[in-house]
Design a protein around this motif. Structure first.
Motif, PDB file in Angstrom:
ATOM      1  N   LEU A   2       0.832  -1.197   0.000  1.00 18.00           N
ATOM      2  CA  LEU A   2       0.000   0.000   0.000  1.00 18.00           C
ATOM      3  C   LEU A   2       0.868   1.249   0.000  1.00 18.00           C
ATOM      4  O   LEU A   2       1.966   1.260   0.563  1.00 18.00           O
ATOM      5  CB  LEU A   2      -0.869   0.031   1.262  1.00 18.00           C
ATOM      6  CG  LEU A   2      -1.923  -1.052   1.413  1.00 18.00           C
ATOM      7  CD1 LEU A   2      -2.488  -1.025   2.832  1.00 18.00           C
ATOM      8  CD2 LEU A   2      -3.041  -0.858   0.411  1.00 18.00           C
ATOM      9  N   LEU A   3       0.363   2.303  -0.638  1.00 12.99           N
ATOM     10  CA  LEU A   3       0.998   3.614  -0.526  1.00 12.99           C
ATOM     11  C   LEU A   3       0.114   4.476   0.372  1.00 12.99           C
ATOM     12  O   LEU A   3      -1.106   4.541   0.172  1.00 12.99           O
ATOM     13  CB  LEU A   3       1.145   4.264  -1.902  1.00 12.99           C
ATOM     14  CG  LEU A   3       2.180   3.605  -2.818  1.00 12.99           C
ATOM     15  CD1 LEU A   3       2.164   4.278  -4.183  1.00 12.99           C
ATOM     16  CD2 LEU A   3       3.572   3.680  -2.208  1.00 12.99           C
ATOM     17  N   LEU A  11       3.227  10.765  -0.260  1.00 16.69           N
ATOM     18  CA  LEU A  11       3.029   9.321  -0.444  1.00 16.69           C
ATOM     19  C   LEU A  11       4.286   8.547  -0.088  1.00 16.69           C
ATOM     20  O   LEU A  11       5.361   8.836  -0.602  1.00 16.69           O
ATOM     21  CB  LEU A  11       2.659   9.032  -1.899  1.00 16.69           C
ATOM     22  CG  LEU A  11       1.192   9.074  -2.313  1.00 16.69           C
ATOM     23  CD1 LEU A  11       1.067   8.686  -3.782  1.00 16.69           C
ATOM     24  CD2 LEU A  11       0.343   8.156  -1.452  1.00 16.69           C
ATOM     25  N   ARG A  12       4.130   7.586   0.787  1.00 20.46           N
ATOM     26  CA  ARG A  12       5.256   6.732   1.160  1.00 20.46           C
ATOM     27  C   ARG A  12       4.770   5.282   1.235  1.00 20.46           C
ATOM     28  O   ARG A  12       3.577   5.011   1.318  1.00 20.46           O
ATOM     29  CB  ARG A  12       5.817   7.137   2.542  1.00 20.46           C
ATOM     30  CG  ARG A  12       6.402   8.533   2.594  1.00 20.46           C
ATOM     31  CD  ARG A  12       7.655   8.624   1.746  1.00 20.46           C
ATOM     32  NE  ARG A  12       8.297   9.908   1.917  1.00 20.46           N
ATOM     33  CZ  ARG A  12       9.284  10.134   2.805  1.00 20.46           C
ATOM     34  NH1 ARG A  12       9.716   9.169   3.582  1.00 20.46           N
ATOM     35  NH2 ARG A  12       9.824  11.330   2.889  1.00 20.46           N
ATOM     36  N   GLU A  13       5.725   4.344   1.300  1.00 20.12           N
ATOM     37  CA  GLU A  13       5.385   2.923   1.366  1.00 20.12           C
ATOM     38  C   GLU A  13       4.826   2.554   2.740  1.00 20.12           C
ATOM     39  O   GLU A  13       5.230   3.100   3.759  1.00 20.12           O
ATOM     40  CB  GLU A  13       6.630   2.081   1.083  1.00 20.12           C
ATOM     41  CG  GLU A  13       7.009   2.089  -0.374  1.00 20.12           C
ATOM     42  CD  GLU A  13       8.142   1.122  -0.656  1.00 20.12           C
ATOM     43  OE1 GLU A  13       8.674   0.551   0.307  1.00 20.12           O
ATOM     44  OE2 GLU A  13       8.477   0.960  -1.835  1.00 20.12           O
ATOM     45  N   GLN A  14       3.943   1.572   2.724  1.00 20.50           N
ATOM     46  CA  GLN A  14       3.274   1.109   3.944  1.00 20.50           C
ATOM     47  C   GLN A  14       4.259   0.703   5.043  1.00 20.50           C
ATOM     48  O   GLN A  14       3.993   0.910   6.231  1.00 20.50           O
ATOM     49  CB  GLN A  14       2.389  -0.080   3.575  1.00 20.50           C
ATOM     50  CG  GLN A  14       1.667  -0.712   4.732  1.00 20.50           C
ATOM     51  CD  GLN A  14       1.127  -2.077   4.345  1.00 20.50           C
ATOM     52  OE1 GLN A  14       1.173  -2.475   3.184  1.00 20.50           O
ATOM     53  NE2 GLN A  14       0.611  -2.792   5.325  1.00 20.50           N
TER      54      GLN A  14
ATOM     55  N   ARG B 307      -7.152 -10.731   2.925  1.00 17.09           N
ATOM     56  CA  ARG B 307      -5.789 -10.708   2.410  1.00 17.09           C
ATOM     57  C   ARG B 307      -5.026  -9.682   3.233  1.00 17.09           C
ATOM     58  O   ARG B 307      -5.628  -8.789   3.839  1.00 17.09           O
ATOM     59  CB  ARG B 307      -5.755 -10.360   0.922  1.00 17.09           C
ATOM     60  CG  ARG B 307      -6.251  -8.963   0.633  1.00 17.09           C
ATOM     61  CD  ARG B 307      -6.556  -8.775  -0.842  1.00 17.09           C
ATOM     62  NE  ARG B 307      -6.988  -7.420  -1.058  1.00 17.09           N
ATOM     63  CZ  ARG B 307      -8.205  -6.972  -0.766  1.00 17.09           C
ATOM     64  NH1 ARG B 307      -9.096  -7.790  -0.238  1.00 17.09           N
ATOM     65  NH2 ARG B 307      -8.524  -5.722  -0.961  1.00 17.09           N
ATOM     66  N   GLY B 308      -3.692  -9.805   3.256  1.00 19.60           N
ATOM     67  CA  GLY B 308      -2.901  -8.906   4.090  1.00 19.60           C
ATOM     68  C   GLY B 308      -1.743  -8.316   3.331  1.00 19.60           C
ATOM     69  O   GLY B 308      -1.696  -8.364   2.101  1.00 19.60           O
ATOM     70  N   SER B 309      -0.795  -7.756   4.085  1.00 16.87           N
ATOM     71  CA  SER B 309       0.303  -7.028   3.462  1.00 16.87           C
ATOM     72  C   SER B 309       1.443  -7.954   3.084  1.00 16.87           C
ATOM     73  O   SER B 309       1.755  -8.907   3.800  1.00 16.87           O
ATOM     74  CB  SER B 309       0.871  -6.006   4.442  1.00 16.87           C
ATOM     75  OG  SER B 309      -0.147  -5.258   4.991  1.00 16.87           O
TER      76      SER B 309
END
Lengths: 93, 416
Positions: A2-3, A11-14, B307-309
């Motif tokens: 996810l962003l 915006l950064r990475e999860q 679902r997950g990461s």
């Protein structure tokens, strides 16, 4: 992955973020006067919304500041991010 | 319905297996039942089975929005153990483990319960102190437990990296030899077949959309296949418990999180026990088909998406490869998520509610599979007698008001 949009960093990475759960749970102003039921509701009971909800996130791998974000808990799509002092917005699209 | 045995197996082999009857009926809902169970997972089917077999209530429907065992029952890592720290939890899970030991005979269905042992690793001094404390508590409760040294661990699991130079060195482990794994699909099918035989209607593709109440008493459930009347309604909806509770105006202390697992391609037998590590958060066993079955931790965010990461799986696999360097080139076959209903104290809610005739069995979080028969057994008692069995008396929803939580998070409740 996810962003996630940090209100300060963009915006950064999860992986840079941690989730702090449901937002806008108001801390009791007069804790001495609360009943056990009211304490239970504040401490433990949660909406656990299926769909759009607002939640607290912290940019722990970045600016380390807390903020609130809208997210759909079924599709995991993010809506707007806003500072935690801002009022709760309408549900996202 | 025919009893399964070696003789029926031989007889049906003669006619090329054409005369096998289906394992359970596919009934349409009747207008009303004595008890409606919401949720056709292992726990719901077990509840229906024990209501019929132990309490003589046969006019029961189990309504399931998808297909039976298609939720968390078919998505977990199938580990069974009872080595919980606190008395209340230990007694509940031990009851379940005792039921597991004769479940295949009881249901006349092979659930492939294999008591191959469950090992919980310690990687630092505090881990070891916690392991000693929990192991001693288990023994005081009559639950088998042993402490293993790294040398003994190496003898049981030679492929584990027990070198003192590992990133997280293995200092020891607790070992419950009576723990093990079972075949999760067979548990759902076995309970469904046995309950069906006792007259229970297992109704699939029937989603509950509302709970009809009158004067604080439950009257039945609205479903996608029409209204079904019921004197009592037992909700066993796992990740969707909060959604169902909201239909009845009840707030729950539950958060639903995605929990992920994955399996490798089948390989020859190499891992003969279950290995769990709370500190690096991975657990692994090898199924009878040969797949390595690997479980991760929950994603920290709330999620209903099954679902997950990817980052969660990445951390999980890093831990597994650190412990078992030999698995570094094993290819993974499938990867999925389930929605687990997590309680603040990592213990379930098996309880009456403020609505007369409405009961909830939820909050099993990341470790419900092992409790399947025990959960059904105590929940059936709670519904039939309108009061909890002494084994689940401490697991009422009122404990969040009284403050009598059963904190299994820090002890045995982190990894399942």
């Amino acid at each position: 992955m996810l962003l996630i949009r940090c209100p300060w960093c963009g915006l950064r990475e999860q992986a840079e973020f941690s989730c702090g759960g449901e937002a806008h749970i108001v801390r009791p102003l007069k804790p001495d006067e609360l009943t056990d039921e009211q304490w239970a509701d504040y401490l433990f009971m949660r909406d656990n919304t299926k769909g759009w909800q607002t939640e607290q996130w912290v940019h722990s791998g970045g600016c380390r500041r807390w903020f609130n974000a809208q997210r759909d808990t079924v599709t995991y799509k993010f809506g707007i991010s806003y500072k935690h002092t801002d009022p709760k917005p309408e549900d996202g699209d | 319905m025919k009893k399964y045995s070696v003789f029926t197996l031989a007889r049906h082999a003669l006619d090329r297996r054409k005369s096998w009857s289906r394992a359970w009926r596919d009934p349409s809902p009747k207008t009303s039942y004595d008890v409606v169970i919401v949720g056709g997972g292992g726990h719901g089917l077990a509840t229906a089975y024990y209501l019929a077999s132990e309490h003589g209530i046969n006019n029961i429907a189990v309504v399931e929005k998808g297909w039976i065992g298609g939720g968390n029952t078919g998505r977990n890592t199938t580990i069974v153990r009872s080595n919980y720290l606190w008395d209340e939890a230990a007694h509940l899970y031990e009851k379940s483990l005792v039921l597991w030991e004769s479940l295949s005979q009881e249901l006349n269905f092979n659930v492939m319960f294999s008591q191959r042992g469950v090992m919980n690793l310690g990687h630092n001094l505090q881990d070891m102190r916690d392991i000693y404390r929990r192991s001693n508590a288990n023994m005081l409760n009559g639950i088998d437990s042993e402490i293993l040294t790294p040398q003994q661990i190496s003898e049981i699991v030679p492929i584990m990296n027990t070198s003192p130079y590992a990133r997280y060195p293995v200092l020891g482990a607790s070992f419950q030899r009576r723990g093990g794994i079972a075949r999760h699909d067979a548990v759902a099918w076995g309970f469904a077949r046995a309950a069906d035989k006792l007259g229970v209607d297992v109704i699939q593709n029937c989603e509950v959309t509302g709970i009809r109440r009158n004067n604080g008493k439950v009257e039945g459930v609205e479903t996608t296949r029409g209204f079904i009347g019921a004197r009592k309604v037992g909700v066993v909806a796992a990740g969707h418990s909060s959604v169902i509770a909201e239909m009845a105006g009840i707030r729950m202390p539950i958060e639903s999180h995605p929990l992920q697992a994955l399996v490798s391609e089948p390989i020859k037998p190499i891992l003969h026990t279950v290995v769990m590590s709370n500190a690096v958060h991975g657990y692994i066993s090898q199924s009878d088909k040969g797949e390595l079955v690997i479980g991760a931790g929950v994603d920290s965010y709330l999620g209903y998406g099954q679902r997950g990461s990817f980052s969660t799986i990445e951390g999980n696999i890093a831990a597994i490869v650190e412990l078992f360097p030999i698995f570094s080139r094993v290819r993974m076959l499938r990867h999925w998520g389930g929605i687990v209903d997590v309680c603040p104290d990592a213990c379930p809610i098996i309880s009456k509610t403020s609505v007369d005739g409405l009961y909830f069995n939820c909050g099993w979080g990341t470790g419900g599979f092992k409790a399947t028969p025990g959960s059904g057994w105590v929940f059936a008692h709670t519904i039939a007698r309108d009061e909890p069995h002494h084994l689940n008396a401490a697991f009422g929803i009122d404990r969040f008001v009284s403050g009598a939580l059963i904190n299994e998070h820090g002890a045995a409740g982190v990894a399942h």
